[in-house]
Scaffold this motif. Structure first.
Motif, PDB file in Angstrom:
ATOM      1  N   ILE A  32       0.925  -1.218  -0.142  1.00 15.18           N
ATOM      2  CA  ILE A  32       0.142  -0.542   0.183  1.00 15.18           C
ATOM      3  C   ILE A  32       0.834   0.849   0.105  1.00 15.18           C
ATOM      4  N   ASP A  33       2.017   1.068   0.846  1.00 17.22           N
ATOM      5  CA  ASP A  33       3.115   2.165   1.113  1.00 17.22           C
ATOM      6  C   ASP A  33       3.711   2.597  -0.295  1.00 17.22           C
ATOM      7  N   ALA A 126      -1.647 -18.262   8.164  1.00 17.81           N
ATOM      8  CA  ALA A 126      -1.712 -17.894   6.723  1.00 17.81           C
ATOM      9  C   ALA A 126      -1.002 -16.676   6.525  1.00 17.81           C
ATOM     10  N   ASN A 127      -0.298 -16.418   6.131  1.00 20.11           N
ATOM     11  CA  ASN A 127       0.240 -14.858   5.411  1.00 20.11           C
ATOM     12  C   ASN A 127      -1.374 -13.776   4.845  1.00 20.11           C
ATOM     13  N   VAL A 128      -1.549 -12.512   5.854  1.00 18.36           N
ATOM     14  CA  VAL A 128      -2.583 -11.669   5.289  1.00 18.36           C
ATOM     15  C   VAL A 128      -1.942 -10.664   4.375  1.00 18.36           C
ATOM     16  N   TYR A 129      -1.737 -10.588   3.064  1.00 17.53           N
ATOM     17  CA  TYR A 129      -1.218  -9.045   2.366  1.00 17.53           C
ATOM     18  C   TYR A 129      -2.265  -8.340   2.312  1.00 17.53           C
ATOM     19  N   PHE A 130      -2.029  -7.238   2.747  1.00 11.64           N
ATOM     20  CA  PHE A 130      -3.493  -6.044   1.742  1.00 11.64           C
ATOM     21  C   PHE A 130      -2.322  -5.619   1.015  1.00 11.64           C
ATOM     22  N   THR A 131      -2.300  -5.596  -0.208  1.00 11.00           N
ATOM     23  CA  THR A 131      -2.556  -5.027  -1.879  1.00 11.00           C
ATOM     24  C   THR A 131      -3.218  -3.851  -2.392  1.00 11.00           C
ATOM     25  N   ILE A 132      -2.923  -3.291  -3.033  1.00 16.91           N
ATOM     26  CA  ILE A 132      -3.610  -1.776  -4.733  1.00 16.91           C
ATOM     27  C   ILE A 132      -4.052  -2.775  -5.113  1.00 16.91           C
TER      28      ILE A 132
END
Length: 451
Positions: A32-33, A126-132
């Motif tokens: 996101i950054d 499980a890894n949680v990925y917040f993406t755009i």
């Protein structure tokens, strides 16, 4: 004493910090950054080559495994991003503030996942990925990762939608539902998918059951009502009679009857992930069907924990195991195998080809059209062809689909033939009849005569 107190405080601080690190270790928001750094550069340049360079160097090349996975899962390309950025500037400006709040959801999501682990102790991390992303998914999974499209999930009724109405009109209703308030629920739903044997099932019933398991267990774990409008619609009393339906039927009865006739289609039709028009004027009703199956199965189970384990570990592509599970739920009035037999009897088929006899070896190469004839009136908006067994080497190339006659019982295609050549093509199950029942696939195979 003071030294001991200081030592104990230090131990407590280190332990608490370690706990926080462990709980946030699988929650990644770096994409996101990076996106907004790239975005600022992109919108301040009118040079398309420069825009792509900024996107690649500042966002895509720095992407986490989650960004790479969501791009693979939704077929995002650099062009997908550049087009979205340039087409919807008001939208992007309206969501920036919300997306930068992503880190603040880590604790709540960890709490909800912990609740899910109480229901299913075998839950794997499980890894949680917040993406755009580029506006094609709010959440999905791939290779055991939870992938969140923050540009859709972290939105609310203040999100700007004017630019989206021409191409993505369904998003307005989604944003108005304030999805940012349901991030925990969505993450549990997707987390369940990482535990299942597959997220791609081989027919509509299996896919809806798979989605229903995730939706139902997200409700059980979080204690929240499903935010998916289809669930509420399915449970509601009908507000109006729909064409061809018996007066007084509930939404549930109508949905059950329509789904029963289509449940073995290979494609999802309007039931899942689609804005296709349908008689219910409601999208994603497959979530409701799957949810209702799981809810009934759970209610009947004497051992609730075992029922949850069975839902998650079910092999949705094992037709026998799936039929047993669905039958035990009692959702349908007939056994699944009876419904399968009825479905196969009712499927439309190809009855012939007007210009030639199939498998002929002396077809006139001057033929420029084929008219494929069907046993039932077909949906004129649904067509589809696939490679035959021999692949591209013998593919009959379809130049265009001329269309259907008024009765919908044939379709004409434009072709080009060469002498002395073998041709194949499959008229696929993407063709459906007017009741959305898939065509029995049909292989067209012939050889043209020598000059």
């Amino acid at each position: 004493m003071k030294t001991l107190h200081t030592l104990l405080s230090l131990i407590f601080f280190c332990t608490t910090s370690l706990f926080a690190q462990q709980n946030n270790a699988g929650f990644i928001t770096a994409d996101i950054d990076n996106f907004w750094i790239a975005y600022d550069k992109i919108i301040n340049s009118k040079d398309s080559i420069e825009q792509y360079n900024y996107l690649n160097k500042l966002y895509l090349e720095k992407g986490t495994p989650g960004l790479k996975a969501i791009m693979e899962a939704r077929n995002y390309t650099a062009k997908s991003y550049i087009d979205a950025i340039n087409t919807y500037p008001l939208f992007w400006n309206s969501i920036r503030k919300n997306t930068l709040k992503a880190k603040s959801f880590a604790k709540g999501i960890a709490t909800d996942v912990a609740k899910m682990k109480k229901l299913y102790p075998e839950l794997k991390p499980a890894n949680v990925y917040f993406t755009i992303g580029a506006l094609r998914t709010s959440g999905t999974t791939l290779n055991g990762m939870v992938l969140i499209g923050a540009e859709l999930v972290l939105t609310d009724s203040d999100t700007e939608t004017k630019e989206l109405m021409a191409t993505l009109p369904h998003l307005k209703a989604y944003f108005d539902s304030k999805p940012i308030q349901n991030t925990g629920f969505l993450n549990v739903h997707e987390y369940v998918h990482t535990q299942q044997k597959t997220t791609i099932a081989n027919n509509l019933l299996a896919q809806c059951t798979m989605e229903g398991v995730a939706e139902f267990l997200a409700v059980k774990a979080t204690g929240k009502t499903s935010p998916t409008p289809a669930i509420a619609y399915g449970k509601a009393l009908a507000e109006k009679d729909l064409s061809g339906d018996k007066k007084g039927k509930t939404n549930e009865e109508r949905i059950n009857a329509a789904f029963s006739a289509q449940m073995f289609n290979a494609s999802n039709g309007f039931w899942l992930y689609s804005n296709m028009q349908n008689q219910f004027e409601q999208r994603d009703l497959g979530y409701y069907v799957g949810y209702a199956i799981c809810e009934k199965y759970y209610e009947k189970a004497s051992n609730k924990r075992l029922a949850i384990k069975e839902m998650i570990e079910l092999d949705y592509n094992d037709s026998i195991a799936l039929a047993k599970f669905v039958d035990l739920s009692g959702y349908f009035s007939k056994p699944v195998e009876t419904l399968r037999a009825e479905y196969n009897r009712n499927r439309p088929g190809v009855t012939g080809i007007k210009q030639l006899k199939n498998y002929a070896t002396d077809v006139d190469p001057a033929i420029t059209q084929l008219t494929i004839e069907f046993s039932k009136p077909m949906n004129k908006r649904r067509t589809g062809f696939e490679l035959g067994p021999s692949g591209e080497s013998k593919l009959l190339f379809v130049k265009s689909v001329t269309g259907f006659p008024e009765d919908g019982k044939s379709v004409t295609i434009e072709i080009a033939l060469l002498p002395g050549k073998e041709y194949e093509i499959i008229v696929s199950d993407r063709f459906t009849d007017v009741n959305s029942i898939a065509l029995k696939p049909y292989l067209i195979k012939f050889k043209t005569a020598e000059k």
